[in-house]
Design an enzyme around this catalytic site. Structure first.
Site, PDB file in Angstrom:
ATOM      1  N   SER A 193      52.467  35.940  27.752  1.00 47.94           N
ATOM      2  CA  SER A 193      51.973  35.509  28.947  1.00 47.94           C
ATOM      3  C   SER A 193      51.474  36.658  29.811  1.00 47.94           C
ATOM      4  CB  SER A 193      52.792  34.603  29.758  1.00 47.94           C
ATOM      5  OG  SER A 193      53.222  33.447  29.094  1.00 47.94           O
ATOM      6  N   HIS A 245      54.044  37.164  34.821  1.00 46.15           N
ATOM      7  CA  HIS A 245      52.583  37.013  35.132  1.00 46.15           C
ATOM      8  C   HIS A 245      52.080  37.946  35.984  1.00 46.15           C
ATOM      9  CE1 HIS A 245      53.323  32.375  33.746  1.00 46.15           C
ATOM     10  NE2 HIS A 245      53.534  33.309  32.877  1.00 46.15           N
TER      11      HIS A 245
END
Length: 383
Positions: A193, A245
């Site tokens: 991610s 992230h």
């Protein structure tokens, strides 16, 4: 663009007769020659279109590693509660209670290279900052990440090539791992991610630094910002590592100013003009593109250096920033974010106390690595 003439319907040749002058004999006729049209000039493209192969290779690699992790996990051998044991055999999934994403046990991921701050700091296993981005916690996890990689990665690789995409993917993933390690201290972490958010950050900076060559600039910018905001908003839910992230996105955003740069519109127009001279002194890039690239390189070097030093010294980012935990989870009446427990363990006997509500419990754990089970018990106590 002019339409093409259908085959077999070309008009008949027309011969134009010119009356001769007085000094010319009357029996000479000169058919008019057809005017010669030069071939149309091919439009100039400021960048080469690449054949993408790295993005599909990353997808295949991640899928293969997930299958390998399921093979080594061998759920039927270690647990009586497996999903699909009769059909999948040793590739069966752990129970939904242990892994709701349909995947292996956390102990298997830890053996294969999952990110664990304790092992990075105390056992000097810094290589986990790299290996964790190639592992995934379950079927749902890997499907979501691989679809995102195909959607974003193919476009970037076609435009900028596999070298730039590879650097953007790996460095962004490392940036996500470093920031995650500074703030997420009690759980293991896996997944691509952070690297994928780096690709989104690179797309945003690429649009900004190449602003002069794009049409529909504002619409493209607003669409991309909306996609980024929605994806980051998902990270405020519990059990989602939004620090990975954010770290990946910032790293990719800065890298985009360095790796994803195109010549400006004036240089492209001059190069495509009929009187173009290759020895022209006009600069290929604008001043602001150079400035952004230099600033980004400096910030990246400083950020990674400081982050790694703090991490390897065992600094806990939550102690230095009292509000940063809200970046990864915002408490609501529907869920509780402060799921931290004090544990006292002797061999396989565990006493847990939730720090947020004071609930406690005594448990007997199976022999082996029980990190995921302890996290689950803490979640139940604090919920």
């Amino acid at each position: 663009m002019a339409g093409r003439t259908p085959i077999g319907s070309s008009p008949p040749e027309v011969e134009i007769k010119v009356h001769p002058g007085r000094s010319e004999p009357h029996h000479h006729h000169h058919p008019a020659r057809r005017p010669h049209h030069p071939p149309p000039q091919q439009p100039y493209s400021p960048f080469k279109k690449w054949v993408p192969w790295l993005s599909p290779t990353i997808v295949v690699t991640d899928v293969v590693l997930f299958v390998i992790s399921m093979y080594f996990n061998d759920c039927p051998r270690n647990s009586s509660k497996c999903i699909g044991a009769r059909v999948l055999g040793r590739f069966a999934f752990q129970s939904l209670r242990e892994n709701p994403l349909l995947g292996p046990a956390s102990s298997t991921l830890l053996r294969m290279g999952a990110l664990d701050v304790t092992k990075v700091v105390d056992e000097h296993q810094a290589w986990r900052l790299f290996t964790c981005m190639w592992l995934h916690a379950g079927v749902f996890h890997i499907l979501a990440n691989m679809f995102s990689l195909v959607f974003v990665g193919l476009r970037l690789e076609q435009e900028f090539g596999f070298v730039r995409l590879g650097l953007l993917f790996v460095i962004s993933g490392m940036g996500g791992s470093v920031l995650s390690s500074l703030f997420v201290r009690t759980t293991i972490s896996v997944g691509a991610s952070g690297a994928l958010f780096g690709l989104l950050g690179g797309m945003l900076s690429e649009l900004l630094t190449n602003w002069t060559i794009y049409t529909n600039k504002l619409r493209s910018l607003l669409t991309l910002i909306l996609i980024i905001v929605i994806n980051l908003a998902v990270g405020i839910l519990p059990h989602v590592d939004n620090f990975a992230h954010l770290g990946g996105f910032v790293s990719g955003f800065l890298l985009g100013f360095v790796l994803l740069i195109h010549p400006h519109f004036g240089w492209v127009s001059q190069r495509n003009s009929p009187g173009y001279i290759r020895a022209s002194s006009r600069s290929k890039y604008l001043l602001y593109q150079y400035v952004l690239a230099v600033i980004s390189v400096v910030l990246l070097i400083c950020g990674f250096t400081v982050g790694l030093i703090l991490l390897l010294r065992g600094v806990n980012g939550n102690e230095q920033c009292s509000w940063c935990h809200y970046l990864t989870c915002i408490p609501t009446p529907l869920w509780n974010c402060d799921m931290r427990c004090r544990s006292e363990q002797y061999e396989n006997q565990l006493n847990l106390t939730c720090l947020s509500n004071g609930n406690s419990g005594f448990y007997v754990l199976p022999i082996g690595n029980n990190t995921h089970e302890i996290q689950h018990l803490c979640y139940k106590l604090c919920s």
